[in-house]
Design an enzyme around this catalytic site. Structure first.
Site, PDB file in Angstrom:
ATOM      1  CB  CYS A 335    -118.270  -2.080  11.530  1.00 19.48           C
ATOM      2  SG  CYS A 335    -118.203  -2.616   9.797  1.00 19.48           S
ATOM      3  CG  HIS A 449    -114.163  -4.615  12.768  1.00 18.86           C
ATOM      4  ND1 HIS A 449    -115.300  -4.876  13.498  1.00 18.86           N
ATOM      5  CD2 HIS A 449    -114.557  -4.500  11.471  1.00 18.86           C
ATOM      6  CE1 HIS A 449    -116.334  -4.926  12.685  1.00 18.86           C
ATOM      7  NE2 HIS A 449    -115.918  -4.683  11.450  1.00 18.86           N
TER       8      HIS A 449
END
Length: 516
Positions: A335, A449
Site C-alpha cells: 500500500c 493488505h
C-alpha cells in the site's frame, strides 16, 4: 428483549478488545448468536468488510470470533489520525471528512442517530451484543460529549464489566478512582470487575480482592492471568514496543525480515502470518542504523504516505533501503510502502500533505497521484507471469486481500523494468493488473493488505528465498485461518477457566432491559 454486556476499562490498552473477543467466542461456543459493537473506534489498523467498507480492526476480529461476517454496524464511527492534530473521520465505512479535535467534539452531537440505527440493526442479527468501550469512561474533559462509554451504557441500560490491567501496577487506585468518578447512575451499571494480565501466585492477591470488593461493593468476577503468544493481532502499534528484541544468533537459520516502522504506520497486522513462520525472523525498524543487512526489507502501509516518506528521507532510511536494494536485498512494499517505491508521489489537491509533488524511491517506473476518494474493496486474483524463473513456482498462485488507499498508481510512459504483480478483480469488476514486480523478482509491491495471509503465496515466496540461500524448501505449516480459529478457542478456554461464567450469564439474564 436482546441481551447485552459491555466491556469498559480503567484506561487504554487494559485488554478490552481481547476480552470482548473472548466473550464473543465463549457465547458462540455456547450456541448463541453473538455480534460485537463499538460505537466509535480510533485506530490506524482497519478492517474491510465483505461489502467494501472500513471499520476498526478489533471489531473485524471480534466478528470472526462470533463466526459472522463483519459489517459497518459493528463500528459505525472510525477515527484515523493523519498527523498535524487532525484525523480522518470514517462514518459507516466511508470517509466523511478530516477534522481537528475541536470540530469532532461538535460533530459527535450529530452522529447519535447513526449509532442508534447501527445498534438496532445488529439486534436483528444476534441474541447477545458484546459492546466495547474506549479508553477510560471518566475522562472528565470528554464526558459531556463522549459517545462510546457510559452514554452508550446508559442508553441501553447495559451491564458493564470494568477491566483493569494489574501488570502495569496501580490497579486498585485505577479501579477505585474510576468508580469514584462515575455518576451514581453510571456506577449502578457496573456489574463486576475483571482483573487482567495477572502474573504470579493468585493466592497472594486474595486479600487485595477482598478489600476491593468491600471498598467498592462490586464483585471481582475474574482474575485473568497473562496469556502469552495469543496469536491474534493487536490493534494499537504500541504493542510493537512490547515484542521481544531479536538477537543475532537467533537469526542465523531464518530469513531475516525488517519491517520499516513508519511514524504513521497502519495495518501492521499484515505481517502477523509471516512472523509466525518458523523460518522467519521478523523485526520492526525505526532508525536507519538499526536496519543492518536483512534478507528482506518491507515498507508497510501508512496513513500519511508523503510525510512518512519525507521523514525517512531526512533520517537517511530512504538511502539505507536503496543501498540494500543495490546490494541485492529484496524490497517489498504494501500500500503506502508500494507508493513510496515509485518515481513520484503527487498530491495536487493536498489530500495527504501540503507537498504537491515529491520524488519517490525510484525502484519502480510508476507514479502515484492522491485523490480525495478512498478505495476500500476486497479482491481476488492470481500472480501474473512477470518476474524471472525464480518466481516460476508462484505462477498462477491464487491470492486475495483488501485495498484501503486514496491514491492511483500508474506506469510512467516508456517504463519497461517489470510489470504488474497480480491480476485481480473485486466482485462485479473486470480483472486488472495490480501491483508491480521487477524482472529479477527482488522488488515487488502491491495495494493488497493481507497478501501474506494467503498460505500458498506466503510459503512459495519464502521457499524462493530459501532456495536463494541454498536451503531446502519447507512444507506449508498450519494455515493462517486454522491458526486463528485455534487462537480464538485457546483465548476462550483461558477466560472460561478464570472468569465466573455462570455469574456472567446471571448478569445477562437479570440486567436485560429495553434499548430505547
Amino acid at each position: 428483549m436482546k441481551k447485552k454486556i459491555m466491556i469498559q476499562g480503567t484506561g487504554s490498552d487494559v485488554g478490552k478488545s481481547v476480552l470482548a473477543a473472548a466473550l464473543c467466542r465463549i457465547l458462540k461456543q455456547d450456541g448463541l448468536r453473538v455480534a460485537p459493537f463499538k460505537s466509535q473506534n480510533m485506530a490506524l489498523n482497519s478492517y474491510v468488510t465483505p461489502d467494501g467498507r472500513e471499520i476498526g480492526r478489533a471489531q473485524g476480529v471480534q466478528a470472526e470470533a462470533c463466526g459472522m461476517a463483519a459489517t459497518v454496524d459493528m463500528n459505525p464511527i472510525l477515527i484515523k489520525p493523519t498527523g498535524s492534530m487532525r484525523s480522518q473521520i470514517v462514518v459507516r465505512g466511508k470517509p466523511h471528512m478530516d477534522m481537528d479535535a475541536s470540530s469532532y467534539r461538535d460533530f459527535t452531537r450529530k452522529v447519535w442517530p447513526i449509532l442508534q440505527e447501527s445498534y438496532h440493526r445488529l439486534e436483528q442479527q444476534a441474541d447477545v451484543i458484546v459492546i466495547e468501550g474506549a479508553g477510560s469512561p471518566v475522562e472528565i474533559n470528554l464526558k459531556d460529549r463522549e459517545i462510546v462509554n457510559m452514554r452508550i451504557a446508559r442508553w441501553l441500560q447495559s451491564p458493564v464489566l470494568l477491566v483493569g490491567d494489574i501488570d502495569r501496577g496501580g490497579l486498585f487506585a485505577q479501579v477505585v478512582g474510576t468508580l469514584e468518578l462515575l455518576e451514581p447512575e453510571e456506577r449502578d451499571l457496573i456489574a463486576g470487575i475483571l482483573i487482567n494480565k495477572f502474573r504470579g501466585d493468585p493466592s497472594l492477591l486474595h486479600s487485595g480482592i477482598r478489600w476491593l470488593e468491600e471498598r467498592t461493593g462490586k464483585p471481582v468476577l475474574g482474575l485473568i492471568p497473562f496469556l502469552p503468544d495469543l496469536d491474534l493481532e493487536a490493534e494499537d502499534s504500541m504493542s510493537l514496543d512490547r515484542r521481544p528484541v531479536l538477537k543475532k544468533n537467533e537469526r542465523d537459520d531464518r530469513i531475516e525480515v525488517a519491517v520499516i516502522r513508519h511514524p504513521h504506520l497502519s495495518n501492521f497486522t499484515d505481517f502477523d502470518a509471516l512472523e509466525k513462520e518458523e523460518d522467519v525472523a521478523l523485526r520492526y525498524v525505526g532508525h536507519p542504523e538499526a536496519l543492518g543487512s536483512p534478507d528482506v526489507v518491507i515498507l508497510p502501509g501508512s496513513k500519511n504516505t508523503v510525510e512518512d516518506w519525507l521523514h525517512w528521507v531526512r533520517m537517511g532510511m530512504a538511502g539505507a533501503i536503496q543501498d540494500r536494494a543495490r546490494q541485492g536485498g529484496h524490497i517489498v512494499g504494501i500500500c503506502g510502502g508500494y507508493q513510496m517505491m515509485g518515481m513520484e508521489l503527487k498530491d495536487p489537491l493536498q489530500v495527504e500533505s501540503r507537498h504537491g509533488q515529491v520524488k519517490g524511491m525510484e525502484l519502480f517506473p510508476l507514479h502515484t497521484t492522491f485523490l480525495p476518494e478512498k478505495r476500500t474493496v476486497r479482491v481476488r486474483g492470481v500472480l501474473t507471469n512477470w518476474g524471472e524463473e525464480v518466481w516460476q513456482s508462484l505462477r498462477q498462485e491464487k491470492v486475495e486481500g483488501y485495498e484501503i488507499h486514496m491514491g492511483i498508481t500508474e506506469p510512467i510512459s516508456g517504463g519497461k523494468s517489470g510489470g504488474p504483480l497480480f491480476r485481480v478483480a473485486a466482485d462485479g469488476e473486470n480483472p486488472r493488473g495490480e501491483g508491480w514486480i521487477s524482472r529479477d523478482g527482488r522488488r515487488w509491491g502491491t495495494y493488497l493488505h493481507g497478501v501474506f495471509d494467503n498460505d500458498g503465496f506466503r510459503r512459495a515466496w519464502l521457499n524462493q528465498l530459501r532456495r536463494e540461500k541454498g536451503w531446502a524448501p519447507l512444507q506449508p505449516s498450519r494455515s493462517h485461518a486454522a491458526r486463528r480459529e485455534a487462537a480464538f478457542d485457546r483465548l476462550a478456554d483461558h477466560v472460561r477457566r478464570h472468569v465466573d461464567i455462570p455469574r456472567l450469564y446471571q448478569i445477562l439474564d437479570e440486567k436485560t432491559s429495553h434499548t430505547g
